[in-house]
Design a protein around this motif. Structure first.
Motif, mmCIF file in Angstrom:
data_model
loop_
_atom_site.group_PDB
_atom_site.id
_atom_site.type_symbol
_atom_site.label_atom_id
_atom_site.label_comp_id
_atom_site.label_asym_id
_atom_site.label_seq_id
_atom_site.Cartn_x
_atom_site.Cartn_y
_atom_site.Cartn_z
ATOM 1 N N PRO A 4 45.632 35.829 38.043
ATOM 2 C CA PRO A 4 46.552 35.136 38.938
ATOM 3 C C PRO A 4 46.181 35.284 40.435
ATOM 4 O O PRO A 4 45.713 36.512 40.776
ATOM 5 N N TRP A 5 46.623 34.561 41.252
ATOM 6 C CA TRP A 5 46.487 34.654 42.682
ATOM 7 C C TRP A 5 46.913 36.048 43.288
ATOM 8 O O TRP A 5 48.208 36.369 43.072
ATOM 9 N N GLY A 6 46.274 37.010 44.048
ATOM 10 C CA GLY A 6 46.850 38.095 44.616
ATOM 11 C C GLY A 6 46.300 39.275 44.047
ATOM 12 O O GLY A 6 47.093 40.447 44.406
ATOM 13 N N ILE A 7 46.167 39.227 42.537
ATOM 14 C CA ILE A 7 46.376 40.257 41.798
ATOM 15 C C ILE A 7 45.291 41.190 42.137
ATOM 16 O O ILE A 7 44.026 40.973 42.469
ATOM 17 N N SER A 8 45.431 42.773 42.367
ATOM 18 C CA SER A 8 44.609 43.484 42.469
ATOM 19 C C SER A 8 44.953 45.033 41.883
ATOM 20 O O SER A 8 46.124 45.167 41.936
ATOM 21 N N ILE A 9 44.041 45.548 41.455
ATOM 22 C CA ILE A 9 44.341 46.880 40.859
ATOM 23 C C ILE A 9 43.291 47.960 41.236
ATOM 24 O O ILE A 9 41.943 47.692 41.222
ATOM 25 N N ALA A 10 43.800 48.901 41.803
ATOM 26 C CA ALA A 10 43.069 49.866 42.601
ATOM 27 C C ALA A 10 41.952 50.456 41.746
ATOM 28 O O ALA A 10 40.805 50.613 42.309
ATOM 29 N N ASP A 11 41.956 50.801 40.607
ATOM 30 C CA ASP A 11 40.692 51.278 39.768
ATOM 31 C C ASP A 11 39.792 50.174 39.239
ATOM 32 O O ASP A 11 38.950 50.507 38.452
ATOM 33 N N GLN A 12 40.017 49.151 39.647
ATOM 34 C CA GLN A 12 39.071 47.870 39.066
ATOM 35 C C GLN A 12 38.580 47.009 40.308
ATOM 36 O O GLN A 12 39.299 45.986 40.672
ATOM 37 N N PRO A 13 37.919 47.393 41.136
ATOM 38 C CA PRO A 13 37.516 46.884 42.326
ATOM 39 C C PRO A 13 36.455 45.717 42.016
ATOM 40 O O PRO A 13 36.513 44.875 42.909
ATOM 41 N N ASN A 14 36.174 45.562 40.808
ATOM 42 C CA ASN A 14 35.555 43.926 40.804
ATOM 43 C C ASN A 14 36.404 42.928 40.180
ATOM 44 O O ASN A 14 35.988 41.762 39.939
ATOM 45 N N LEU A 15 37.860 43.370 39.997
ATOM 46 C CA LEU A 15 38.843 42.377 39.606
ATOM 47 C C LEU A 15 38.937 41.400 40.753
ATOM 48 O O LEU A 15 39.270 41.890 41.783
ATOM 49 N N SER A 16 38.985 40.185 40.289
ATOM 50 C CA SER A 16 39.093 39.234 41.488
ATOM 51 C C SER A 16 39.919 37.996 41.248
ATOM 52 O O SER A 16 39.848 37.414 40.132
ATOM 53 N N THR A 17 40.762 37.366 42.113
ATOM 54 C CA THR A 17 41.735 36.357 41.783
ATOM 55 C C THR A 17 40.714 35.196 41.461
ATOM 56 O O THR A 17 39.727 35.007 41.862
ATOM 57 N N THR A 18 41.269 34.508 40.305
ATOM 58 C CA THR A 18 40.406 33.019 39.778
ATOM 59 C C THR A 18 40.648 32.159 41.146
ATOM 60 O O THR A 18 41.839 31.868 41.250
ATOM 61 N N ARG A 19 39.900 31.596 41.891
ATOM 62 C CA ARG A 19 39.803 30.740 42.708
ATOM 63 C C ARG A 19 39.704 29.334 42.436
ATOM 64 O O ARG A 19 39.818 28.454 43.414
ATOM 65 N N TRP A 20 38.712 29.102 41.539
ATOM 66 C CA TRP A 20 38.547 27.567 41.067
ATOM 67 C C TRP A 20 38.120 27.735 39.506
ATOM 68 O O TRP A 20 37.784 28.719 39.032
ATOM 69 N N ARG A 21 38.454 26.695 38.783
ATOM 70 C CA ARG A 21 37.948 26.469 37.367
ATOM 71 C C ARG A 21 37.191 25.195 37.401
ATOM 72 O O ARG A 21 37.292 24.104 38.029
#
Length: 100
Positions: A62-79
């Motif tokens: 989801p848009w805007g999700i971030s988790i401190a210990d997962q720096p490579n996690l990124s919002t899905t911006r296109w499909r």
């Protein structure tokens, strides 16, 4: 190999009763595996594309999700769904003016 072990673990759980729901890649993988086998299979390219998009939406971050210990996690911006037979791409994206 790791994905097969993850799937083996989740085979003992009824996905209609419980499905892993975090944004972690492993949970998204399990959901994708279930949904890609559960959606309507159709020869109609529009229905097939819609089915694939419905799976992708279920496993997107989801848009805007971030988790401190997962720096490579990124919002899905296109499909993107590619129809190789019709030589057509279907794209969903956030508007250009959205923050990136």
């Amino acid at each position: 190999m790791r994905q097969l072990a993850i799937l083996e673990y989740w085979q003992g759980v009824n996905p209609r009763e419980f499905m892993p729901g975090t944004v972690r890649a492993t949970d998204r993988f399990v959901r994708a595996h279930f949904y890609v086998n559960a959606v309507v299979q159709s020869a109609d390219p529009r229905i097939a594309a819609a089915s694939v998009f419905s799976v992708i939406r279920q496993v997107s971050v989801p848009w805007g999700i971030s988790i401190a210990d997962q720096p490579n996690l990124s919002t899905t911006r296109w499909r993107v769904v590619a129809d190789h037979k019709q030589l057509r791409y279907y794209v969903e994206h956030f508007p250009a003016h959205s923050p990136c």
